[in-house]
Every structure is written in structure tokens, then in C-alpha cells.
Design a protein around this motif. Structure first.
Motif, PDB file in Angstrom:
ATOM      1  N   GLU A   1     -63.870 -58.976 121.796  1.00 26.99           N
ATOM      2  CA  GLU A   1     -63.445 -57.572 121.909  1.00 26.99           C
ATOM      3  C   GLU A   1     -62.379 -57.215 120.857  1.00 26.99           C
ATOM      4  N   ALA A   2     -61.536 -58.196 120.549  1.00 27.53           N
ATOM      5  CA  ALA A   2     -60.300 -57.882 119.822  1.00 27.53           C
ATOM      6  C   ALA A   2     -60.508 -57.219 118.468  1.00 27.53           C
ATOM      7  N   GLY A   3     -61.459 -57.690 117.688  1.00 27.20           N
ATOM      8  CA  GLY A   3     -61.548 -57.173 116.326  1.00 27.20           C
ATOM      9  C   GLY A   3     -62.629 -56.140 116.097  1.00 27.20           C
ATOM     10  N   LEU A   4     -63.278 -55.672 117.161  1.00 27.43           N
ATOM     11  CA  LEU A   4     -64.425 -54.784 116.958  1.00 27.43           C
ATOM     12  C   LEU A   4     -64.001 -53.367 116.597  1.00 27.43           C
ATOM     13  N   PRO A   5     -64.736 -52.745 115.692  1.00 27.63           N
ATOM     14  CA  PRO A   5     -64.521 -51.307 115.473  1.00 27.63           C
ATOM     15  C   PRO A   5     -64.958 -50.551 116.730  1.00 27.63           C
ATOM     16  N   SER A   6     -64.484 -49.323 116.888  1.00 29.90           N
ATOM     17  CA  SER A   6     -64.858 -48.558 118.077  1.00 29.90           C
ATOM     18  C   SER A   6     -66.370 -48.347 118.085  1.00 29.90           C
ATOM     19  N   GLY A   7     -66.928 -48.126 119.281  1.00 28.34           N
ATOM     20  CA  GLY A   7     -68.375 -47.966 119.409  1.00 28.34           C
ATOM     21  C   GLY A   7     -69.027 -49.312 119.644  1.00 28.34           C
ATOM     22  N   TYR A   8     -70.243 -49.253 120.210  1.00 32.50           N
ATOM     23  CA  TYR A   8     -70.940 -50.496 120.564  1.00 32.50           C
ATOM     24  C   TYR A   8     -71.304 -51.309 119.329  1.00 32.50           C
ATOM     25  N   SER A   9     -71.098 -52.627 119.392  1.00 31.20           N
ATOM     26  CA  SER A   9     -71.664 -53.575 118.434  1.00 31.20           C
ATOM     27  C   SER A   9     -72.327 -54.677 119.240  1.00 31.20           C
ATOM     28  N   LEU A  10     -73.334 -55.326 118.640  1.00 35.85           N
ATOM     29  CA  LEU A  10     -74.080 -56.331 119.401  1.00 35.85           C
ATOM     30  C   LEU A  10     -73.237 -57.557 119.729  1.00 35.85           C
ATOM     31  N   ASP A  11     -72.085 -57.701 119.090  1.00 35.58           N
ATOM     32  CA  ASP A  11     -71.141 -58.760 119.497  1.00 35.58           C
ATOM     33  C   ASP A  11     -70.897 -58.722 121.008  1.00 35.58           C
ATOM     34  N   LEU A  12     -70.844 -57.492 121.551  1.00 37.14           N
ATOM     35  CA  LEU A  12     -70.502 -57.334 122.974  1.00 37.14           C
ATOM     36  C   LEU A  12     -71.506 -58.032 123.882  1.00 37.14           C
ATOM     37  N   GLN A  13     -72.744 -58.098 123.403  1.00 33.26           N
ATOM     38  CA  GLN A  13     -73.783 -58.793 124.162  1.00 33.26           C
ATOM     39  C   GLN A  13     -73.390 -60.262 124.414  1.00 33.26           C
ATOM     40  N   GLU A  14     -72.614 -60.830 123.515  1.00 34.45           N
ATOM     41  CA  GLU A  14     -72.272 -62.254 123.608  1.00 34.45           C
ATOM     42  C   GLU A  14     -71.089 -62.518 124.539  1.00 34.45           C
ATOM     43  N   ALA A  15     -70.491 -61.425 125.050  1.00 36.41           N
ATOM     44  CA  ALA A  15     -69.267 -61.596 125.845  1.00 36.41           C
ATOM     45  C   ALA A  15     -69.528 -62.022 127.283  1.00 36.41           C
TER      46      ALA A  15
END
Ligand code: ARG
Length: 482
Positions: free
Chosen positions: A306-320
Motif C-alpha cells: 500500500e505504502a508506495g502506490l499512486p492514488s487509484g487502483y493498481s494491480l499490486d493491491l491484488q497481491e495484498a
């Protein structure tokens, strides 16, 4: 049909598999179907899609709910795409109504919140169970004196009951932290947020929230669709319980060591050695200690994604999410393993011997010297310390100072009579307060459950309306006049 086909072609299987969440989605398939059902029912009640189509879609979603194998198929980006393919295979173009006014971003966030809610409820129930077991056990061990430690050096006498109450109170704090995280942070609906900025479709976000039994909507659509803060909040709140039980595990390992032997652990929690026939190894507590540290890795991953993501959804979130499920389910298991151990825990009587062997009443002597003879405490401390250095025991010190001080470990315990201390009257008082706190928390828990049940009933009524009556399942595919 897959989302990418018209624009990007079929893709490469290996790369689709690399980015697909279908395996992790096993954990939320049921919730994803539930969320889509509420959405489709709402589209129908708002007269945005044909009621007959909604009814047919909902029946298929309910079938898949009973057998999630129908939608957890490889080759798709995730369960959302797989569900749409499942509907399309059976209903053709009509299935496409289910896609109106929603994005995977708001729907997966809703499913994750529902899943987190269930796991937090399970955790709260298991912590309540452990708290009650600790209190019952404390009631049985009010007379069992053991040394309390600081710096893991024997410090002053206390009782096993007093120790167990300390664990229970820590868990009570943890319980309330988890409960308020559930109610105030997790239990909010992101539905209707679309991919980032909502939708032109006139959805009623408060109604969608109500249909899934959420307390209220997350207001901002960008935040609602693009953050896993609630997962970190849930996992880190849960971890407070892990902190309590892993320290408890360490105490059990140390106190059951033959050189201390204050307690005996139940045999089911021990294993022996393949080589050394005398060994009694406290293995459940050892594993628990290691898991507690392992989960820190999951918490770190969750926060780091979560920490370094730009605002808005990125597929990184799927890995959380898998990290959050690990923290929550491992903590539930650890709490129940500890509850089982506490039930079979026995005091050996060696704690009181150990407390008697050591000059653990020396602080009591210094305090009496100060209070009864008017010696400033620092001076009294020095006086007693010099006598201990000379090799005098508590009796000899008391005699030399002319004090009627508590000398045996039991008298020492009885003389600790401030709030929350181990004097028997104080332990009884603390037990009353703790049982009352358990009852209050049980009531809060029941009220939380009732709120969720009301949401389920509301959705049940709406779905019955969608399925029944004219346009219910009579082949109607027209959008009714608003
Ligand atoms: N599977 C994704 C997740 O678990 C949801 C899909 C969002 N994908 C996307 N391309 N916007 O978060």
C-alpha cells in the motif's frame, strides 16, 4: 469471453497465469458472488435492468455459490471475469446486464471487506472463549504462589491467578481494539464506486451498503475503490492478540522448564525426542512463537504494498489480501491452541518453594522500614541491600530492623493490596470486573451479529421480489419503464 480479447487479443497463457488472482480468489469466491447478487438485485429494484434477466442471473449466482468450482476456472484474470464468462455461457448477451454500473475494483473491495468481517468475527469469538477460560482458571489458582519476574529474574511473589488475569486484561484490550476496527473501519461498503470515480448509473450507494449488511458506505469513491487500508487495519488489530498469546507461549516454555517447573503443560501440547526418551518438549508453544514472527512478514508485505502506490487502483493491491488472510487465520488458530493449553494447565507447587528460597520479600522489608520507621525509601533500600550483601536472610533482616514485615511468599502476596495487585481481595475484585467486562463484550458482539443478520434479511426480501411476480421469471428481457 475474456475482457482483453477485442482490444489486446487472447494473450499468452503463461503471462495471464502470472497476473491472474484466480487461486487467491478461492478465499473470496463466495463473497464475490454475494456482492454481485446484491448489485444485480439493486439494478432491478432501480428499474435499470429487466427484472426477468436479473432473476435469471441471480439464480445462476446462487448455483455457483453452492459449487464455486463452477466459477473458479483457470485461464481467467480473476474470479470476476470467470463469473461473467460462466453467466455468458448460460445466458448469452443477457448476462451482460450484470456488468452495468460496476467495476472489479469496487466489487473486489466489497468482497474483501465481507471476508475480513467474517474472519474478525471468528477471531473475536475465539478471544472471548480464551478470556473466559483464563478467568475460570484464575479462579482455581488464587492460592498458587509463583515468583513474578522482571528482566526474567525472580522479582516478587505473586499468584498464578494474578498472572492469568494479566493475560486476560491484555486480551480484553486487544478484543476491544479488534471490535472497533471491525465496526469503524472494515464494516463499510465500497459498492457503487466503480473503477475510481463512481458511475453515471443512478445507484443508491446507501441501499447497496444496507443490502450487504454494511454499517455505512465508504464515502469517497476513489478511496473506496483503491485502498487496502482496511485489510492492514484488520490484520494489525488482530496481531495485538498474537502479541499477547506469543508472550504467554514464552512464559509457558520457561515456566515448564524442569529448572523452574512452576507449571506442567498438558501432554497433548508436548512431544518427545526421537533419541532422548526423557524429553518433554513444549512444541505447540514453540511453533506459536515462530508463527508470530512469520506473521510480521505478512504485515510488512501488506503495508509495503500500500505504502508506495499512486492514488487509484493498481494491480499490486491484488497481491495484498493473502497476507491479511494469513495473519487473521493464524491468529484465530493460535488463540484456540492457547485456550486448549490453558484448560489443561497445572500448577506444581514449585513456584512457592522457589519464591521462598529467594529473598523476594526484600522490597517489602524496605517499604516497611520507610513507612513504619520514617526512613526515606532510598536510604531504606540501601540498608536492606547491604544486609543482603552481608548474607542475611529476610528473617534476620526483619529482626535486626525491629520490623513485623511479611516474610513468607504468601504473606508477601497478601500485603500487596493496591488495585490490581495480587492480594486475595484484590484478585477477587479483579475477577468480578473482568467477568463483567466479558459480559459487556458478549453483548456488543451479539449486537454486531444482529446488524449483519438484518442486512441478510433485507437482501433476501429484495431477491424474493426480483424472482417473484410479473416479470420475475417469465422471459421478460425488457427494461421496465421507470
Ligand atoms: N483481481 C483483482 C483484485 O483482486 C481485482 C481486479 C481489478 N483489476 C483491474 N484490472 N482493475 O484486486
Amino acid at each position: 469471453m475474456r475482457y482483453r480479447e477485442k482490444l489486446l487479443g487472447p494473450g499468452e497463457e503463461r503471462l495471464v497465469r502470472y497476473t491472474s488472482s484466480i487461486r487467491d480468489d478461492q478465499a473470496i469466491a463466495g463473497e464475490v458472488l454475494e456482492v454481485l447478487k446484491a448489485h444485480v438485485a439493486h439494478l432491478a429494484e432501480r428499474k435499470l435492468i429487466p427484472r426477468g434477466s436479473a432473476a435469471r442471473i441471480i439464480r445462476l449466482l446462487e448455483e455457483a455459490r453452492k459449487d464455486t468450482g463452477l466459477v473458479l476456472r483457470e485461464g481467467y484474470e480473476d474470479v470476476h471475469e470467470a463469473v461473467e464468462a460462466y453467466l455468458e455461457e448460460r445466458l448469452g448477451l443477457e448476462a451482460g446486464w450484470a456488468a452495468l454500473g460496476r467495476s472489479r475494483n469496487d466489487h473486489v473491495a466489497a468482497a474483501l471487506r465481507l471476508r475480513a468481517r467474517r474472519l474478525l468475527l471468528d477471531l473475536l469469538a475465539s478471544i472471548l472463549g480464551l478470556r473466559k477460560t483464563l478467568l475460570s482458571k484464575a479462579e482455581q489458582h488464587m492460592a498458587d504462589v509463583i515468583p513474578a519476574h522482571t528482566h526474567f529474574q525472580p522479582a516478587q511473589p505473586t499468584t498464578l491467578a494474578h498472572y492469568l488475569l494479566s493475560v486476560e486484561e491484555a486480551l480484553a484490550d486487544s478484543w476491544r481494539h479488534i471490535h472497533s476496527t471491525l465496526v469503524d473501519v472494515v464494516d463499510k461498503s465500497p459498492l457503487g464506486s466503480g473503477a475510481a470515480v463512481g458511475t453515471t448509473v443512478p445507484l443508491d450507494r446507501a441501499r447497496l451498503s444496507q443490502l450487504l449488511g454494511f454499517r455505512e458506505p465508504v464515502v469517497n469513491t476513489l478511496y473506496a475503490s483503491s485502498s487496502r487500508l482496511f485489510l492492514f487495519a484488520a490484520a494489525s488489530a488482530a496481531y495485538t492478540a498474537m502479541l499477547v498469546v506469543s508472550r504467554f507461549a514464552e512464559d509457558m516454555v520457561l515456566w515448564s522448564h524442569p529448572s523452574l517447573g512452576y507449571v506442567e503443560l498438558p501432554p497433548a501440547h508436548l512431544s518427545t525426542s526421537s533419541l532422548m526418551p526423557h524429553k518433554r518438549n513444549p512444541v505447540t508453544m514453540e511453533v506459536l512463537r515462530a508463527r508470530a514472527v512469520e506473521l510480521l512478514g505478512d504485515l510488512l508485505a501488506l503495508a509495503g504494498i500500500e505504502a508506495g502506490l499512486p492514488s487509484g487502483y493498481s494491480l499490486d493491491l491484488q497481491e495484498a489480501s493473502r497476507h491479511a488472510w494469513r495473519v487473521l487465520s493464524e491468529t484465530i488458530e493460535a488463540v484456540s491452541v492457547v485456550e486448549d493449553l490453558v484448560k489443561g494447565l497445572q500448577a506444581t507447587g514449585r513456584g512457592v518453594e522457589e519464591a521462598g528460597r529467594l529473598p523476594l520479600s526484600s522490597p517489602d522489608l524496605a517499604e516497611r522500614l520507610s513507612v513504619e520507621k520514617g526512613v526515606p525509601y532510598r536510604e531504606a533500600h540501601r540498608t536492606v541491600a547491604s544486609m543482603i550483601a552481608e548474607g542475611l536472610g529476610p528473617d534476620a533482616i526483619a529482626k535486626r530492623l525491629g520490623l513485623e514485615a511479611p516474610l513468607t511468599p504468601r504473606e508477601s502476596v497478601e500485603s500487596k493490596n493496591v488495585l490490581g495487585a495480587p492480594a486475595p481481595g484484590r484478585v477477587e475484585e479483579a475477577l468480578r470486573v473482568a467477568w463483567e467486562r466479558v459480559r459487556t463484550d458478549e453483548k456488543g458482539f451479539a449486537e454486531t451479529l444482529e446488524a449483519y443478520a438484518r442486512g441478510e434479511e433485507e437482501l433476501g426480501r429484495l431477491v424474493a421480489w426480483v424472482k417473484g411476480g410479473a416479470g420475475g421469471d417469465n422471459g421478460d428481457t425488457q427494461v421496465p419503464e421507470a
